[in-house]
Design a protein around this motif. Sequence first.
Motif, PDB file in Angstrom:
ATOM      1  N   LEU A  17      75.417 -54.771   0.006  1.00 23.59           N
ATOM      2  CA  LEU A  17      75.872 -53.398   0.238  1.00 23.59           C
ATOM      3  C   LEU A  17      74.772 -52.557   0.860  1.00 23.59           C
ATOM      4  CD1 LEU A  17      77.652 -52.822  -3.163  1.00 23.59           C
ATOM      5  CD2 LEU A  17      78.749 -53.120  -0.972  1.00 23.59           C
ATOM      6  N   PHE A  18      73.526 -52.804   0.417  1.00 22.02           N
ATOM      7  CA  PHE A  18      72.423 -51.997   0.933  1.00 22.02           C
ATOM      8  C   PHE A  18      72.116 -52.333   2.389  1.00 22.02           C
ATOM      9  CE2 PHE A  18      71.354 -51.657  -3.633  1.00 22.02           C
ATOM     10  CZ  PHE A  18      71.497 -50.292  -3.711  1.00 22.02           C
ATOM     11  N   TYR A  19      72.236 -53.623   2.743  1.00 21.51           N
ATOM     12  CA  TYR A  19      72.017 -53.970   4.148  1.00 21.51           C
ATOM     13  C   TYR A  19      72.998 -53.212   5.028  1.00 21.51           C
ATOM     14  CZ  TYR A  19      68.978 -57.865   2.964  1.00 21.51           C
ATOM     15  OH  TYR A  19      67.935 -58.627   2.518  1.00 21.51           O
ATOM     16  N   LEU A  63      75.257 -58.418  13.288  1.00 25.46           N
ATOM     17  CA  LEU A  63      73.819 -58.397  12.999  1.00 25.46           C
ATOM     18  C   LEU A  63      73.578 -58.253  11.495  1.00 25.46           C
ATOM     19  CD1 LEU A  63      71.101 -58.232  14.571  1.00 25.46           C
ATOM     20  CD2 LEU A  63      71.173 -55.787  14.114  1.00 25.46           C
ATOM     21  N   LEU A  64      74.286 -57.334  10.867  1.00 24.43           N
ATOM     22  CA  LEU A  64      74.066 -57.105   9.440  1.00 24.43           C
ATOM     23  C   LEU A  64      74.541 -58.289   8.619  1.00 24.43           C
ATOM     24  CD1 LEU A  64      75.025 -53.350   9.189  1.00 24.43           C
ATOM     25  CD2 LEU A  64      72.768 -54.376   9.156  1.00 24.43           C
ATOM     26  N   ILE A  96      70.411 -64.228   5.481  1.00 25.45           N
ATOM     27  CA  ILE A  96      69.328 -65.071   5.973  1.00 25.45           C
ATOM     28  C   ILE A  96      68.372 -65.498   4.860  1.00 25.45           C
ATOM     29  CG2 ILE A  96      67.301 -63.753   6.695  1.00 25.45           C
ATOM     30  CD1 ILE A  96      67.975 -64.613   9.526  1.00 25.45           C
ATOM     31  N   GLY A  97      68.114 -64.617   3.907  1.00 31.11           N
ATOM     32  CA  GLY A  97      67.132 -64.937   2.870  1.00 31.11           C
ATOM     33  C   GLY A  97      67.492 -66.183   2.090  1.00 31.11           C
ATOM     34  N   SER A  98      68.704 -66.178   1.507  1.00 30.59           N
ATOM     35  CA  SER A  98      69.051 -67.308   0.652  1.00 30.59           C
ATOM     36  C   SER A  98      69.253 -68.573   1.468  1.00 30.59           C
ATOM     37  CB  SER A  98      70.292 -66.982  -0.179  1.00 30.59           C
ATOM     38  OG  SER A  98      71.312 -66.534   0.650  1.00 30.59           O
ATOM     39  N   SER A  99      69.849 -68.465   2.666  1.00 30.27           N
ATOM     40  CA  SER A  99      70.116 -69.718   3.373  1.00 30.27           C
ATOM     41  C   SER A  99      68.828 -70.320   3.934  1.00 30.27           C
ATOM     42  CB  SER A  99      71.170 -69.553   4.461  1.00 30.27           C
ATOM     43  OG  SER A  99      71.023 -68.365   5.138  1.00 30.27           O
ATOM     44  N   THR A 100      67.887 -69.490   4.368  1.00 28.19           N
ATOM     45  CA  THR A 100      66.621 -70.051   4.853  1.00 28.19           C
ATOM     46  C   THR A 100      65.935 -70.839   3.739  1.00 28.19           C
ATOM     47  OG1 THR A 100      66.311 -68.225   6.372  1.00 28.19           O
ATOM     48  CG2 THR A 100      64.359 -69.492   5.808  1.00 28.19           C
ATOM     49  N   ARG A 101      65.953 -70.261   2.548  1.00 26.18           N
ATOM     50  CA  ARG A 101      65.301 -70.936   1.438  1.00 26.18           C
ATOM     51  C   ARG A 101      66.001 -72.253   1.110  1.00 26.18           C
ATOM     52  NH1 ARG A 101      62.921 -69.388  -3.786  1.00 26.18           N
ATOM     53  NH2 ARG A 101      64.942 -69.790  -4.662  1.00 26.18           N
ATOM     54  N   TRP A 102      67.326 -72.226   1.210  1.00 31.75           N
ATOM     55  CA  TRP A 102      68.089 -73.422   0.904  1.00 31.75           C
ATOM     56  C   TRP A 102      67.780 -74.525   1.916  1.00 31.75           C
ATOM     57  CZ3 TRP A 102      72.945 -75.617   2.818  1.00 31.75           C
ATOM     58  CH2 TRP A 102      73.471 -76.571   1.942  1.00 31.75           C
ATOM     59  N   GLY A 139      87.742 -63.731   6.949  1.00 30.08           N
ATOM     60  CA  GLY A 139      86.921 -62.590   7.294  1.00 30.08           C
ATOM     61  C   GLY A 139      85.969 -62.226   6.183  1.00 30.08           C
ATOM     62  N   SER A 140      85.173 -61.218   6.458  1.00 33.82           N
ATOM     63  CA  SER A 140      84.247 -60.767   5.434  1.00 33.82           C
ATOM     64  C   SER A 140      84.813 -59.516   4.795  1.00 33.82           C
ATOM     65  CB  SER A 140      82.894 -60.467   6.052  1.00 33.82           C
ATOM     66  OG  SER A 140      82.199 -59.601   5.200  1.00 33.82           O
ATOM     67  N   LEU A 141      85.077 -59.611   3.500  1.00 33.40           N
ATOM     68  CA  LEU A 141      85.705 -58.504   2.788  1.00 33.40           C
ATOM     69  C   LEU A 141      84.936 -57.210   2.977  1.00 33.40           C
ATOM     70  CD1 LEU A 141      86.466 -60.165  -0.632  1.00 33.40           C
ATOM     71  CD2 LEU A 141      88.084 -59.565   1.132  1.00 33.40           C
ATOM     72  N   ILE A 142      83.653 -57.265   2.640  1.00 33.59           N
ATOM     73  CA  ILE A 142      82.879 -56.039   2.563  1.00 33.59           C
ATOM     74  C   ILE A 142      82.600 -55.480   3.954  1.00 33.59           C
ATOM     75  CG2 ILE A 142      80.793 -55.035   1.605  1.00 33.59           C
ATOM     76  CD1 ILE A 142      82.560 -56.165  -0.455  1.00 33.59           C
ATOM     77  N   ILE A 143      82.124 -56.366   4.851  1.00 34.15           N
ATOM     78  CA  ILE A 143      81.740 -55.864   6.172  1.00 34.15           C
ATOM     79  C   ILE A 143      82.941 -55.245   6.877  1.00 34.15           C
ATOM     80  CG2 ILE A 143      81.071 -56.655   8.473  1.00 34.15           C
ATOM     81  CD1 ILE A 143      78.756 -57.820   7.390  1.00 34.15           C
ATOM     82  N   GLU A 144      84.090 -55.902   6.815  1.00 34.96           N
ATOM     83  CA  GLU A 144      85.255 -55.364   7.516  1.00 34.96           C
ATOM     84  C   GLU A 144      85.667 -54.013   6.964  1.00 34.96           C
ATOM     85  OE1 GLU A 144      88.484 -58.067   7.849  1.00 34.96           O
ATOM     86  OE2 GLU A 144      87.264 -59.565   8.862  1.00 34.96           O
ATOM     87  N   SER A 145      85.589 -53.873   5.645  1.00 34.63           N
ATOM     88  CA  SER A 145      86.058 -52.594   5.103  1.00 34.63           C
ATOM     89  C   SER A 145      85.052 -51.484   5.401  1.00 34.63           C
ATOM     90  CB  SER A 145      86.356 -52.711   3.619  1.00 34.63           C
ATOM     91  OG  SER A 145      85.261 -52.353   2.847  1.00 34.63           O
ATOM     92  N   PHE A 146      83.750 -51.818   5.445  1.00 33.20           N
ATOM     93  CA  PHE A 146      82.754 -50.794   5.772  1.00 33.20           C
ATOM     94  C   PHE A 146      82.894 -50.334   7.213  1.00 33.20           C
ATOM     95  CE2 PHE A 146      80.038 -51.286   2.058  1.00 33.20           C
ATOM     96  CZ  PHE A 146      79.484 -50.031   1.989  1.00 33.20           C
TER      97      PHE A 146
END
Lengths: 325, 461
Positions: free
Chosen positions: A160-162, A197-198, A204-210, A264-271
Amino acid sequence: MFAYLFRRLLYALPILLGVNIITFALFFVVNTPDDMARMQLGTKRVTPEAIERWKADRGYDKPLFFNESASGAQALTDTVFFDKSIRMFAFDFGRAEDGRDIAREIRMRMGPSLAIAIPTFILGLVASVSFALMLVFFRATPLDFWGVVICVAMMSISSLFYIIGGQWLISKVWHLVPISGYDGGLDAPRFLILPVLLGVISGIGSSTRWYRTIFLEEISRDYVRTARAKGLSERVVLFRHVLKNAMIPILTGVVVVIPMLFMGSLIIESFFGIPGLGSYTIDAIQSQDFAVVRAMVFIGSVLYIIGLMATDVSYTFVDPRVRLQ
Amino acid sequence: MIEHGFDPVLLWTDALFFMLLLAFAAGLTHAWRSPPLRVQWQKVTRRATGMSSIVILSAFLLIAVLDSLHFRAALPPAEGATDVVYSTEVSSVLDLVLARQRAEAERTYSAPLATHAYVKETVELPDGTQTRSYPRLKYGGEYLDDTDAHHTGDILAKLLDGIGYGAMISAAALVIVGWGVGGPGKLLRGQTRNAWRAAWVTLSVLAFAGGVLFSLAQGYHVFGTDKVGQDVLMLTLKSVRTAIMIGTLTTLVTMPLAIALGILAGYFGGWVDDVIQYIYTVLNSIPGVLLIAAAVLMMQVFIELHPEWFSTAAERSDARLLALCIILGMTSWTGLCRLLRGETLKLRELEYVQAARAFGVPTVKVLMRHILPNLMHIVLIAMVMDFSGLVLAEAVLSYVGIGVDPNMASFGTMINAARMELARDPMVWWSLAAAFVFMFVLVLAANLLADVVRDAFDPRG
């Protein structure tokens, strides 16, 4: 391979039936259609007639599982369960509360959802795999250490903050792109660039680490030692050997997601006010439109099962040793 | 607030939370007594990140515990009345600590440490004329006669006070902890076996931050106020409990299900395995958010249609929080169950288990004595790793409107409200910033601890 896929498809049927029964139980047994009618009509000043009318309009006035008044096969088909659940297997989702055809709505909204989801997915994958490879290339150096630290910090920030921060900085302060909205055709990229972009940055953080963990595991294998002993450069080892051999674990995590992109992306689309399936679902949740939520649950699980099958098939492409029988 | 007495209230989530804490304490004692476990835990406490995150998480836990001790205060007795009447409002010990912040609500937005409101209003001047200006706040810096001249000085004085409190706590901790580990000098040089220096530094940072916040909160709204004039610092602290509850209580649902079904599937195989696999494949193939949404929607309808079950607003929102934990737990046990099933399959074939079976040891005993203890490291790792994900999930779910009760303070509801505030001009940024900082610190500490615990307990690592 086709025999294998056919068997998998047959195997998928009981799972879909299970999904169906769970959602049906959630929507109709926990709360009866009467409860739903009362919710929709508002709890005050509801007459029994209004409830009956509401139920009749939407086909909820039939018995749930078994229709005693009907004869023959109709005893099973003239029920709420058949109408609302079994029909979904034919992708007949019925109508939403506002009277619109859900299947048509889904077809219309798929485009915008995919327009966001596909670039986000591909860019995200490329970015995190390359970052992970870079960290592995520079492993045990300060770059690796700080890279991991940044990854952990990025993972700890709510998506949400991103979105809020990105929207504020890029749209409101810098005025680079519109703050929200959507338009088809050539105008689309202007609206899409920020959500994509967002979406990439927030994952990116979690997948890079994975991916880094996968690569590190792969790099400790014997064949890598052999390749190094042969005198191959670290770059060749990483890109030719490790990347190729890490494809199986990567595919396992990735291919399952591909069909889900339709959702789709729930949050991004609604924002961003993008008229895709994600915002459709959120709107339905907020207006308590059960028919739409039910349809989306069903589609989601169909896509997940397709994803599992696609994963198996994709193995045969990257690893010739895998044979599906 | 409690001068006339109080009536303790035990909400469902409180009871379960305290039970969980007790179980946790019992687990720690057990680990302390068993030498191999102690060695593994010491791998955690020897790492600086491990110790620091433990200190930070303990601070959050303390806030959650204070906010879970609920009671109903007695109302001032009426003239001539003998029986005690309790307020319908359920408060917590944290509310007592924050009594000032609760009572001193402004009318609307005010910036952090402000003495004037953030929005212009029509103010009546002493001579009867009206003018548009920023009205004085009712409570923020109310004791200052001349805000322009004294505001900065007052804040600086309070800052110094706060730093003084912090320094006192930090020094006390240095002496007490140092005394326990062989002298403060040894602690400062980092010559202790466990990473006590890191713990002390983290504690000091927290003490300074806490001291400054406390000192400034005596006269101002440190993080400003929100739309209805509520103190943002108070909302943030109240949100901590919600986040911790979601993160911990969910595991209460997840663990028994995952452990029992995972072991059964792996150990017995055959049709038991088929049935359990079928159940988790079905649950897994429903997208998590949608399943949660559907379940929460249904529960919402249920709660709204049965108001007679909940006598106070607190019980109602508590029921919703508990239901959310249960739903999250029901949807998230599948991954761990699969892991445990795989591990049990491996353990079942090991010689000592085979031997136990050949000797005719009852199945239950084999499971309890040989299988379960060897799975505990996976359970522990999964537990700490899930925590941060659940805290993040709560924020997103509450934002979507399927999380906790809208009246309950949570990071999700704060962010949701703040979203409208960002669109204002000039922007209201402080509630978002406060939620961000607290959530970030909590989740970061949880993630770091999860890493350290995984390194320590993962036999492959």
